[in-house]
Enzyme design. Structure first.
Site, short mmCIF file in Angstrom:
data_model
loop_
_atom_site.label_atom_id
_atom_site.label_comp_id
_atom_site.label_asym_id
_atom_site.label_seq_id
_atom_site.Cartn_x
_atom_site.Cartn_y
_atom_site.Cartn_z
CG ASN A 88 9.38 -2.30 -104.83
OD1 ASN A 88 9.43 -1.18 -104.32
ND2 ASN A 88 9.68 -3.40 -104.17
CD GLU A 115 14.26 -5.48 -101.04
OE1 GLU A 115 13.63 -4.41 -101.10
OE2 GLU A 115 14.82 -5.98 -102.03
P1 13P Z 1 14.87 -6.52 -108.94
O1 13P Z 1 14.00 -6.43 -110.17
O2 13P Z 1 15.78 -5.35 -108.76
O3 13P Z 1 15.55 -7.85 -108.85
O4 13P Z 1 13.87 -6.44 -107.66
C1 13P Z 1 12.76 -7.24 -107.61
C2 13P Z 1 11.90 -6.80 -106.49
O5 13P Z 1 12.24 -7.00 -105.33
C3 13P Z 1 10.65 -6.10 -106.81
O6 13P Z 1 9.82 -6.01 -105.69
#
Ligand code: 13P
Length: 252
Positions: A11, A100
């Protein structure tokens, strides 16, 4: 569980411009050389890059997904993108309900569910995200929060072909912190049991991804946990070397 083909999905969040697509060439050539990866590989770039990423990964082992969609097919929704539009651009999946989006846009479980249904309507796989906050975990509420999110966010008809569930504890995202393998196992077992209770046989082989600070250094340990069928990767999906280092957990 045995027999489920893993998925390692990246992502990119709100990172990436045209030049960033060079990473896809490195990723594709890294996958094509060395041991076969026993997993599917997907990247979800910003929507501005979806069509270009699809073109760039043609005839490679990399597929492309979107990061969010509107629930409707079309309409007066300035700035939004429908699942059909992402399908038209060549995406095969859409992340919905990322924490998010839930936090910054106030997305509720019913809205996430409507987005997952939109992905299905467009013939795409919904990658439905769930996960507790740090405060919720400290309060001993992790299992309840995740269970409630599953109940509210998943459509009534799901199967391994149209849905992936991603467990992403909010406190582990971008923090460098990860739950212990035991904590991941506990939640993933709860998710599997929930899916089987609600969907019967259709819930048995739905892929369950772990996400939150997955890195090459911890991928082998996390990916070996029971009921973990792959990873949803943020920061470490931006560089081919790091992403390949995570995929290496599935190469032998
Ligand atoms: P990180 O791998 O940067 O912790 O992010 C995880 C994430 O939100 C993937 O959708």
């Amino acid at each position: 569980m045995a027999g489920i083909r893993a998925l390692v999905a990246g992502n990119w969040k709100m990172y990436g411009v045209s030049d960033s697509l060079a990473m896809l060439d490195e990723l594709a050539s890294g996958l094509a050389s060395g041991p076969t990866a026993a997993c599917d590989v997907m990247l979800c770039p910003p929507s501005t890059l979806v069509a270009a990423a699809v073109a760039r990964t043609k005839d490679t082992q990399v597929s492309v997904g979107g990061q969010d969609c509107h629930a409707d097919v079309s309409g007066a929704h300035t700035g939004d993108i429908s699942a059909e539009m992402l399908a038209d651009a060549g995406a095969i999946a859409i992340i919905v309900g990322h924490s998010e989006r839930r936090a910054e846009h106030g997305e509720t479980d019913p809205q996430v569910r409507a987005k997952a249904e939109a992905a299905h309507r467009a013939g795409l796989t919904a990658i439905v995200c769930v996960g507790e906050t740090e405060a919720e975990r400290r309060a001993g509420q992790a299992v309840k929060v995740v269970s409630d999110q599953l109940d509210g966010s998943l459509p009534d008809a799901i199967n391994a072909g149209n849905t992936v569930v991603a467990y992403e504890p909010v406190w582990a995202i971008g923090s460098g912190l990860t739950p212990t393998p035991e904590d991941v196992a506990e939640i993933h077992t709860v998710i599997r049991d929930n899916l089987i209770a609600r969907y019967g046989d259709s819930g048995v082989d739905v892929r369950l991804l772990y996400g939150g600070s997955v890195k090459p250094a911890n991928a082998v340990e996390l990916m070996a946990v029971a009921n973990v069928n792959g990873a949803l990767v943020g920061g470490a999906s931006l560089k081919a070397e790091d992403f390949l280092g995570i995929i290496a957990a599935f190469r032998s």
